[in-house]
Scaffold this motif. Structure first.
Motif, mmCIF file in Angstrom:
data_model
loop_
_atom_site.group_PDB
_atom_site.id
_atom_site.type_symbol
_atom_site.label_atom_id
_atom_site.label_comp_id
_atom_site.label_asym_id
_atom_site.label_seq_id
_atom_site.Cartn_x
_atom_site.Cartn_y
_atom_site.Cartn_z
ATOM 1 N N GLU A 1 6.681 5.918 10.163
ATOM 2 C CA GLU A 1 5.797 5.387 9.128
ATOM 3 C C GLU A 1 5.547 3.904 9.326
ATOM 4 O O GLU A 1 4.431 3.419 9.193
ATOM 5 C CB GLU A 1 6.382 5.635 7.737
ATOM 6 C CG GLU A 1 6.604 7.080 7.410
ATOM 7 C CD GLU A 1 6.013 7.464 6.049
ATOM 8 O OE1 GLU A 1 6.039 8.662 5.735
ATOM 9 O OE2 GLU A 1 5.542 6.559 5.337
ATOM 10 N N LYS B 1 0.800 -1.226 0.000
ATOM 11 C CA LYS B 1 0.000 0.000 0.000
ATOM 12 C C LYS B 1 0.828 1.268 0.000
ATOM 13 O O LYS B 1 0.696 2.109 0.872
ATOM 14 C CB LYS B 1 -0.936 0.057 1.213
ATOM 15 C CG LYS B 1 -1.933 -1.090 1.244
ATOM 16 C CD LYS B 1 -2.878 -0.939 2.421
ATOM 17 C CE LYS B 1 -2.280 -1.609 3.623
ATOM 18 N NZ LYS B 1 -3.017 -1.358 4.842
ATOM 19 N N LEU B 2 1.763 1.346 -0.903
ATOM 20 C CA LEU B 2 2.506 2.604 -0.982
ATOM 21 C C LEU B 2 2.059 3.398 -2.186
ATOM 22 O O LEU B 2 1.969 2.893 -3.309
ATOM 23 C CB LEU B 2 4.015 2.319 -1.088
ATOM 24 C CG LEU B 2 4.694 1.832 0.196
ATOM 25 C CD1 LEU B 2 6.146 1.470 -0.086
ATOM 26 C CD2 LEU B 2 4.614 2.872 1.291
ATOM 27 N N SER B 3 1.823 4.667 -1.930
ATOM 28 C CA SER B 3 1.419 5.518 -3.052
ATOM 29 C C SER B 3 2.635 5.841 -3.872
ATOM 30 O O SER B 3 3.761 5.697 -3.419
ATOM 31 C CB SER B 3 0.794 6.808 -2.503
ATOM 32 O OG SER B 3 1.793 7.573 -1.835
ATOM 33 N N LYS B 4 2.414 6.307 -5.085
ATOM 34 C CA LYS B 4 3.523 6.659 -5.965
ATOM 35 C C LYS B 4 4.347 7.745 -5.324
ATOM 36 O O LYS B 4 5.578 7.716 -5.356
ATOM 37 C CB LYS B 4 2.960 7.121 -7.323
ATOM 38 C CG LYS B 4 4.020 7.302 -8.387
ATOM 39 C CD LYS B 4 3.428 7.499 -9.799
ATOM 40 C CE LYS B 4 4.530 7.831 -10.782
ATOM 41 N NZ LYS B 4 4.177 8.964 -11.654
ATOM 42 N N LYS B 5 3.644 8.697 -4.697
ATOM 43 C CA LYS B 5 4.333 9.812 -4.068
ATOM 44 C C LYS B 5 5.253 9.297 -2.982
ATOM 45 O O LYS B 5 6.401 9.681 -2.867
ATOM 46 C CB LYS B 5 3.298 10.782 -3.493
ATOM 47 C CG LYS B 5 3.868 12.116 -3.136
ATOM 48 C CD LYS B 5 2.777 13.161 -2.820
ATOM 49 C CE LYS B 5 3.463 14.389 -2.275
ATOM 50 N NZ LYS B 5 2.697 14.970 -1.165
ATOM 51 N N GLN B 6 4.676 8.366 -2.195
ATOM 52 C CA GLN B 6 5.479 7.801 -1.109
ATOM 53 C C GLN B 6 6.719 7.099 -1.677
ATOM 54 O O GLN B 6 7.838 7.282 -1.209
ATOM 55 C CB GLN B 6 4.647 6.789 -0.308
ATOM 56 C CG GLN B 6 4.035 7.385 0.931
ATOM 57 C CD GLN B 6 3.216 6.361 1.694
ATOM 58 O OE1 GLN B 6 2.495 5.539 1.093
ATOM 59 N NE2 GLN B 6 3.312 6.390 2.996
ATOM 60 N N LYS B 7 6.478 6.299 -2.760
ATOM 61 C CA LYS B 7 7.601 5.568 -3.353
ATOM 62 C C LYS B 7 8.672 6.524 -3.816
ATOM 63 O O LYS B 7 9.874 6.321 -3.579
ATOM 64 C CB LYS B 7 7.107 4.705 -4.524
ATOM 65 C CG LYS B 7 6.384 3.461 -4.102
ATOM 66 C CD LYS B 7 6.039 2.584 -5.299
ATOM 67 C CE LYS B 7 5.025 1.524 -4.895
ATOM 68 N NZ LYS B 7 4.324 0.950 -6.030
ATOM 69 N N GLU B 8 8.255 7.607 -4.459
ATOM 70 C CA GLU B 8 9.227 8.589 -4.940
ATOM 71 C C GLU B 8 9.999 9.176 -3.788
ATOM 72 O O GLU B 8 11.207 9.346 -3.842
ATOM 73 C CB GLU B 8 8.509 9.706 -5.709
ATOM 74 C CG GLU B 8 8.451 9.470 -7.195
ATOM 75 C CD GLU B 8 7.713 10.578 -7.942
ATOM 76 O OE1 GLU B 8 7.184 10.287 -9.023
ATOM 77 O OE2 GLU B 8 7.702 11.736 -7.429
ATOM 78 N N LYS B 9 9.232 9.471 -2.725
ATOM 79 C CA LYS B 9 9.864 10.075 -1.542
ATOM 80 C C LYS B 9 10.941 9.137 -0.995
ATOM 81 O O LYS B 9 12.085 9.522 -0.740
ATOM 82 C CB LYS B 9 8.796 10.360 -0.484
ATOM 83 C CG LYS B 9 9.334 11.181 0.681
ATOM 84 C CD LYS B 9 8.210 11.723 1.561
ATOM 85 C CE LYS B 9 8.334 11.014 2.887
ATOM 86 N NZ LYS B 9 7.255 11.381 3.821
ATOM 87 N N SER C 1 1.997 2.186 10.272
ATOM 88 C CA SER C 1 1.369 1.165 9.442
ATOM 89 C C SER C 1 1.064 -0.093 10.235
ATOM 90 O O SER C 1 0.321 -0.948 9.776
ATOM 91 C CB SER C 1 2.262 0.839 8.240
ATOM 92 O OG SER C 1 3.365 0.039 8.648
#
Lengths: 665, 132
Positions: free
Chosen positions: B28, A460-468, B32
């Protein structure tokens, strides 16, 4: 071996004297015993001589005519009487000379003529019978006299013993009177009175005895002197020998022409050889002594040098014997142990020196390195012991103890120790550095580890999170790369192996280029840039790379530590004979308390550590090292929360060249 | 009969860590895992928050500006509540002495950041708190 010290001379003389005296004494006795007899003999001879003379010269014809009493009146008697009187007178001492003849009757003889006068011996005025001279025809019995009279008609003879008759005591001598036919018709008799004889004999004896005594006395004396003379060579030799023992040059002078001279001669020859030998030896000894003295001087000098060396070495030293007693120590040792040499020497080392561990506790005896060496005979070292000096301050020491062995036995130990406070500090700084550096590396590594973990989990990682997350990983990696590079540079700086190669550079160009590079950060942080190029020097002699590193560090710091809206001013100008590059910011500044450590390794002031994560703490250290090595200076002024200004100055001539094996990256 | 569903109140974690990235990563992760996460970036802030929030467990870094972890821990333990709160030291230092100091004061565990995965840290925390 005791030597009876009676000289040979004395022995000889005494022996001979004794002999001579003994002989003398015997001689004396002998002579004495014979004396009477001899003297008597002289007397007798004298008597006989007189009797013979009388018998020879008497007028025998006239004498034979005198026969009977009455004939005294005759001329014959007068003449013969006269003759006899003359004889008596001619021989003083003789008392009477007379004649007598035999008769035909046996043992009846008769006197004929007497020479003696009538003498009133006793002076009484009367002539007694014994004072009368002998008369003619007066009978005389020869048997009444000493036997010698019996031979008076045969030959001249004298009585041996004194005899006495009515007239007194006499000694008589006789001689036969011969007629012309050679027949003994009468005898002459000579009388000397015993008194006279005895007196005479006494005189004679006295004379002889005197001579004898003189002889007995003089002989030994003379002998003594003769012997002394003969024995003199012995004295000469003896004294010569004594002299020789003092002076090897003396010799014995004996000219006695006998064995002594031979002895002396032989001795002299030997002495000469000895003297020569001795002189030769003396010279050799002198030579050797000189050599020895030289050698001793050498050793003494070496000793003095060693002592000086020992005294001066910078490390403390003590030596102990097998009993653990301190034998020597040097000045440094004295100083480090905080005790005077005189106090320490002779003391047991366990008493005199107290070793402590890091915590300040005295170490147990088995752990004492000196003790260990003495016991095991092996070298012992320790870098973790502490001593207290004169002021009671503890300091760490490195001590090495070596055994002193003689014939495989440990007879002592030498301990050398030095203050390693500095070294320990350096060690501590090094390990701190390593901790800090590894910590600084581990932090971004942990970052990468965890973000990678989260990415790989995929949930459940968003793209934004992945980029971060990827961005964080990238940053972390970058930090590590920078840190490693900085560490490498630091290492090169520490080893002094980096090179500085100069050629003309354009400082302005470098600054502009760096500002371009930093543009993204400048915009991100909202920083305003102000430039002031008063001296756009285009041919400053420098190592472009290093100069770039310096300016890059200052600029990036200024941008990093200035909050949004702040200003960074860059100035390039000339001051007298110096080129000045100045970077001023309006950032968070450096607190006073932190300013001293600005240029030290891995230092980041507390006030920025929380605000700005990125930063190795090595930048300024590297910058300062480069500046120092290339002949420049760097300084700053700062006020907390107001801003900081850094200024780097170089001589107009440029950076100093430096040979090295590497260049900094 | 009313069946009461046990409402699991979320456990509160306080993370005291000066590196923002690391702090965020931990936060984080624990979020989670349905933890309520509080953050502090130095010892001073951490102590204040700890005493105020009274988390169920504290994850504590040792090397921090202003007040380091060991000092904060000591002060924490002086507090009546602070004496008992479980503390896990998260650190990268291998300095045995510093570690020993902290351990003496009283921690439940120490973990080396570079060696432990986030999941493992979570599991450990759960174990200490007795959750699952």
């Amino acid at each position: 071996m005791k030597v009876r010290r009676i000289s040979f001379k004395t022995k000889t003389i005494i022996a001979l004297e004794i002999l001579v005296i003994a002989v003398n004494v015997w001689l004396s006795f002998f002579v004495w015993s014979q004396l009477d007899q001899k003297v008597r003999e002289i007397t007798r001879e004298k008597l006989v001589a007189i009797a013979r003379t009388t018998a020879q010269f008497i007028d025998i014809e006239r004498h034979e005519k005198i026969r009977e009493e009455g004939d005294e009146e005759s001329k014959n008697y007068e003449k013969v009487h006269e003759f006899l009187k003359k004889m008596i007178k001619a021989n003083p001492g003789v008392d009477d000379i007379y004649t007598f003849r035999k008769t035909d009757r046996e043992n009846v003889w008769v006197y004929v003529v007497g020479g003696m006068e009538e003498i009133d011996k006793n002076n009484d005025g009367v002539i007694e019978e014994d004072e009368e001279p002998v008369g003619i025809g007066e009978e005389v019995n020869p048997l009444q006299y000493p036997p010698q009279i019996l031979e008076s008609f045969d030959r001249p003879i004298a009585e041996k013993e004194i005899n006495c008759d009515k007239w007194g005591c006499w000694l008589s001598g006789y001689a036969p009177i011969y007629d012309s036919g050679g027949k003994a018709v009468a005898a002459a008799g000579v009388d000397i009175s015993a008194q006279d004889i005895l007196a005479f004999e006494k005189k004679a004896k006295r004379a002889i005895l005197t001579a004898l005594v003189a002889l007995i006395t003089l002989l030994p004396l003379v002998l003594f002197f003769i012997l002394r003379l003969l024995v003199r060579p012995v004295s000469i030799i003896v004294s010569g020998l004594e002299k020789f023992s003092q002076n090897l040059g003396s010799r014995i002078n004996v000219r006695s022409g006998d064995e002594f001279e031979l002895i002396a001669g032989t001795f002299n020859k030997m002495a000469g050889e000895l003297q020569g030998l001795y002189q030769g030896l003396e010279e050799k000894v002198k030579e050797k002594t000189k050599q020895l003295a030289g050698r001793v001087r050498e050793i003494e000098q070496k000793n003095a040098e060693d002592q000086a060396l020992l005294a001066s070495i910078g490390e403390g030293m003590i030596a102990v014997d097998w009993n653990g007693r301190i034998v020597i120590t040097n000045n440094q040792g004295e100083f480090m142990l905080g005790q005077k040499k005189e106090k320490i020497i002779g003391k047991e080392f366990l008493e005199a020196i107290i070793f402590e561990d890091e915590k300040g506790n005295e170490i147990p005896e088995p752990k004492n390195p000196i003790k260990q060496t003495l016991t095991t005979g092996k070298k012992a070292t320790s870098s973790s012991l502490y001593l207290s000096d004169t002021n009671g301050l503890r300091f760490p020491v490195n001590i090495t103890v070596a055994p002193v062995a003689l014939d495989e036995k440990t007879i002592g130990a030498i301990a050398v120790f030095r203050d390693i406070t500095r070294e320990k500090e350096v060690d501590r700084a090094k390990s701190e550095f390593v901790s800090l550096a590894s910590h600084q590396l581990l932090t971004p590594m942990s970052s990468i580890k965890w973000y990678t973990e989260m990415l790989l989990e995929g949930k459940k990682l968003s793209k934004k999170q992945k980029e971060k997350y990827l961005g964080k990983i990238n940053n972390a990696n970058q930090r590590m790369v920078e840190l490693v590079n900085s560490l490498l540079n630091v290492s090169r700086i520490e080893m002094g192996t980096f090179s500085i190669s100069v050629k003309p550079v354009n400082i302005k160009e470098i600054i502009e280029s760096l500002l371009d590079e930093l543009q993204p950060k400048i915009i991100e942080n909202g920083i305003k840039i102000e430039k002031k190029y008063e001296a756009p020097i285009s041919d400053f002699k420098a190592d472009a790379k290093l100069l770039r590193m310096i300016i890059q560090n200052l600029l990036s710091n200024a941008v990093k530590y200035t909050p949004a809206g702040g200003t960074v001013k860059i100035a390039l100008r000339k001051e007298k004979n110096l080129i000045v590059i100045e970077v001023a910011d309006t950032g968070c500044g450096i607190p006073r308390s932190e300013q001293g450590r600005m240029f030290t390794k891995l230092f980041r002031a507390d006030n920025i550590k929380e605000k700005v994560i990125e930063g190795t703490g090595l930048g300024l250290y590297i910058v300062k090292s480069i500046v120092d090595h290339s002949g420049g200076t760097i300084g700053f002024s700062s006020e907390g929360n107001k801003g900081t200004t850094f200024a780097v100055k170089f001589p107009v001539e440029g950076m100093k060249e430096k040979k090295g094996t590497r260049s900094l990256s | 009969m009313k069946i009461m569903k046990e409402v699991k109140s979320n456990k509160k974690i306080l993370v005291v860590e000066d590196d923002i990235d690391l702090c965020e990563a931990i936060a984080e992760k624990f979020k989670s895992e349905n933890f309520e996460v509080f953050e502090a970036s130095d010892g001073e802030d951490g102590l204040e928050k700890a005493l105020k929030i009274r988390p169920d467990l504290i994850l504590l870094d040792l090397i921090m500006p202003k007040m380091d972890g060991t000092t904060m821990l000591r002060k924490l333990r002086e507090d009546e509540w602070g004496r008992l709160v479980p503390v896990i030291v998260l650190t990268n230092i291998s300095d045995a002495e510093k570690l020993a100091e902290a351990l003496e004061i009283g921690v439940d565990e120490y973990l080396l950041k570079a060696e432990w995965k986030l999941q493992d840290i979570v599991d450990k925390v759960k174990k200490i708190l007795g959750i699952l």
